[in-house]
Design an enzyme around this catalytic site. Structure first.
Site, PDB file in Angstrom:
ATOM      1  N   SER A 119      52.770  45.468  17.131  1.00  0.00           N
ATOM      2  CA  SER A 119      52.319  46.533  15.981  1.00  0.00           C
ATOM      3  C   SER A 119      51.836  47.804  16.864  1.00  0.00           C
ATOM      4  O   SER A 119      51.915  48.805  16.324  1.00  0.00           O
ATOM      5  CB  SER A 119      50.819  46.144  15.471  1.00  0.00           C
ATOM      6  OG  SER A 119      51.082  44.875  14.778  1.00  0.00           O
ATOM      7  N   ASP A 128      42.138  48.316  17.165  1.00  0.00           N
ATOM      8  CA  ASP A 128      43.541  47.577  17.313  1.00  0.00           C
ATOM      9  C   ASP A 128      44.719  48.560  17.203  1.00  0.00           C
ATOM     10  O   ASP A 128      44.466  50.017  16.637  1.00  0.00           O
ATOM     11  CB  ASP A 128      43.486  46.535  16.079  1.00  0.00           C
ATOM     12  CG  ASP A 128      44.278  45.381  16.414  1.00  0.00           C
ATOM     13  OD1 ASP A 128      44.940  45.608  17.434  1.00  0.00           O
ATOM     14  OD2 ASP A 128      44.115  44.479  15.608  1.00  0.00           O
ATOM     15  N   GLU A 156      45.316  50.716   6.226  1.00  0.00           N
ATOM     16  CA  GLU A 156      46.025  49.542   6.537  1.00  0.00           C
ATOM     17  C   GLU A 156      45.456  48.150   5.825  1.00  0.00           C
ATOM     18  O   GLU A 156      44.368  47.986   5.851  1.00  0.00           O
ATOM     19  CB  GLU A 156      46.212  49.543   7.863  1.00  0.00           C
ATOM     20  CG  GLU A 156      47.111  48.303   8.530  1.00  0.00           C
ATOM     21  CD  GLU A 156      46.752  47.905  10.126  1.00  0.00           C
ATOM     22  OE1 GLU A 156      47.697  47.331  10.669  1.00  0.00           O
ATOM     23  OE2 GLU A 156      45.564  48.039  10.732  1.00  0.00           O
ATOM     24  N   ASP A 172      49.252  40.414   8.369  1.00  0.00           N
ATOM     25  CA  ASP A 172      50.013  39.987   9.565  1.00  0.00           C
ATOM     26  C   ASP A 172      49.266  38.815  10.564  1.00  0.00           C
ATOM     27  O   ASP A 172      49.954  37.690  10.644  1.00  0.00           O
ATOM     28  CB  ASP A 172      49.937  41.014  10.581  1.00  0.00           C
ATOM     29  CG  ASP A 172      50.454  40.770  11.934  1.00  0.00           C
ATOM     30  OD1 ASP A 172      51.615  40.586  12.289  1.00  0.00           O
ATOM     31  OD2 ASP A 172      49.690  40.748  12.839  1.00  0.00           O
ATOM     32  N   HIS A 198      50.906  35.017  10.939  1.00  0.00           N
ATOM     33  CA  HIS A 198      51.008  34.588  12.340  1.00  0.00           C
ATOM     34  C   HIS A 198      50.506  33.063  12.230  1.00  0.00           C
ATOM     35  O   HIS A 198      51.079  32.224  12.923  1.00  0.00           O
ATOM     36  CB  HIS A 198      50.355  35.483  13.394  1.00  0.00           C
ATOM     37  CG  HIS A 198      50.666  36.452  13.947  1.00  0.00           C
ATOM     38  ND1 HIS A 198      51.765  36.514  14.842  1.00  0.00           N
ATOM     39  CD2 HIS A 198      50.477  37.662  13.768  1.00  0.00           C
ATOM     40  CE1 HIS A 198      52.130  37.687  15.177  1.00  0.00           C
ATOM     41  NE2 HIS A 198      51.286  38.565  14.475  1.00  0.00           N
ATOM     42  N   HIS A 247      56.377  46.070  10.905  1.00  0.00           N
ATOM     43  CA  HIS A 247      57.362  44.893  11.140  1.00  0.00           C
ATOM     44  C   HIS A 247      57.266  43.793  10.189  1.00  0.00           C
ATOM     45  O   HIS A 247      56.088  43.818   9.492  1.00  0.00           O
ATOM     46  CB  HIS A 247      57.183  44.400  12.772  1.00  0.00           C
ATOM     47  CG  HIS A 247      55.747  44.006  12.777  1.00  0.00           C
ATOM     48  ND1 HIS A 247      55.313  42.831  12.406  1.00  0.00           N
ATOM     49  CD2 HIS A 247      54.668  44.722  13.803  1.00  0.00           C
ATOM     50  CE1 HIS A 247      54.069  42.920  12.763  1.00  0.00           C
ATOM     51  NE2 HIS A 247      53.641  43.781  13.560  1.00  0.00           N
TER      52      HIS A 247
END
Ligand code: ZN
Length: 387
Positions: free
Chosen positions: A112, A163, A278, A283, A287, A326
């Protein structure tokens, strides 16, 4: 017997206290969610949400930019979400779509930090780098450029504010592990609206500083819960709602939507604004290969997109871009039903993958995002349109 009872009660208390303390490095939040889904690879949505209908404005002038990133949100996440909501998403209302290639300078599959940096600073960089070029030199992001032009700026996310993605736009660094160092940079970043998580790195620091108090002294209105967002006043806003990342979507409530509404209200001014929004945890759940949680995060993000599109359609001078840093999880939609709002999926990895991600655009200048782009070019197009 009485003593044994007391000891076991104390032990149980200690365990429940432990269970509620998050380990900042262990980012599996499923154990903090108060809800759970019976399957990790299947999901059925009971009640779909209503989506908006908007008309692309006619004007050409870009006064404001709302740049929206679904972390790890590729074509398959959007496809899965579309089926799960019964064949409708707000993002479908964006008239222009293109693709972005996400690789970074030293790896085919990016993280990221480098993925978001390319969008923010208009050039590709190394894996793990934040708002800096390949040599580790800070580069002005589109948000920082907006600030220099006299526009107002903001970021709202559902992860810790230090982050990768928010940091890519607001500050600079070469290691995401330096969480205290990154958080401290926000004090001097002069971003008007900041909303996310991560108080641990603001008021429980090893150097004893309390960054929240420092921000208040600089004139920021500080808010720490959803209920207080709408009523916040002033022209600088700091909202931090959790010690690390925010809770999963159904637990935290519409913090992303409410903070986005507040951001637009506070930032809208004659000279324009740049706001980065965001959907951070799409994400994370990819994961962890848990599709139900990922879909709820996607819905949270898409509902925010719906609000933004309606506002931008009325405003007529706001460019809205929705893309990703991504793709995550190698997510595949295997089967399901649009009528029954059910999906069955497969994840091929617990990491990121190298598939191109979509770029959706709405508003003045939107047509420039059609076609296949490097991720850095997406940032370049935004900058050109801001001139
Ligand atoms: Zn990730």
């Amino acid at each position: 017997m009485k003593r044994f009872f007391l000891a076991s009660a104390l032990l149980a208390l200690a365990f429940s206290a432990l269970a509620q303390t998050q380990d900042p490095l262990d980012r599996d939040q499923s154990k903090y969610a108060t809800y759970s889904f019976s399957n990790d690879d299947k999901y059925t949505v009971e009640t779909p949400y209503e989506t908006v209908t908007v008309v692309q404005p006619k004007g050409k002038k870009v006064k404001n930019v709302i740049f929206m990133i679904g972390d790890g949100t590729g074509l398959s996440q959007w496809s899965v979400g579309w089926v799960a909501n019964g064949g409708a998403l707000n993002v479908d209302q964006m008239p222009v779509a293109g693709y972005s290639r996400t690789y970074c300078t030293d790896k085919l599959v990016t993280d990221s930090c480098a993925g978001g940096t390319a969008l923010a600073i208009r050039e590709k960089t190394k894996y793990g780098y934040i708002g800096v070029d390949e040599n580790g030199e800070p580069v002005e992001s589109n948000l920082q450029y907006a600030k220099r032009k006299g526009m107002k700026t903001g970021v709202t996310v559902t992860c810790r504010i230090n982050d990768a993605t928010p940091a890519d736009f607001c500050i600079h660094g070469t290691s995401r592990k330096d969480e205290e160092g990154l958080a401290a940079q926000y004090v001097d970043a002069n971003v008007d609206f900041i909303s996310g998580g991560g108080t641990h790195f603001w008021n429980q620091r090893s150097d004893g500083r309390n960054l929240i108090e420092e921000m208040k002294a600089k004139g920021y209105t500080y808010v720490d819960k959803l209920e207080d967002i709408a009523g916040a006043e002033g022209d600088k806003f700091l909202g931090l709602y959790d010690e690390y990342d925010l809770k999963p979507a159904l637990d935290r409530g519409p913090i992303l939507l409410e903070s986005t509404k507040k951001a637009i209200e506070m930032l809208d001014n004659k000279k324009g604004f740049f706001l980065m929004v965001e959907g951070s945890q799409i994400d994370d759940w990819c994961h962890r290969n848990k599709v139900g949680y990922a879909i709820e995060e996607l819905f949270d993000f898409d509902k925010t997109i719906g609000y933004v599109l309606e506002w931008a359609a009325k405003d007529g001078q706001t460019l809205v871009v929705v893309t990703a840093d991504h793709n995550t999880g190698g997510l595949t939609l295997l089967k399901g039903s649009i009528e029954e709002r059910t999906v069955k999926v497969h994840f091929s990895t617990k990491g990121h993958d190298g598939i191109v991600v979509p770029v959706f655009a709405f508003g003045p200048g939107a047509e420039a995002f059609s076609g296949v782009h490097e991720n850095s070019e997406v940032g370049q197009i935004v900058r050109k349109l801001m001139k």
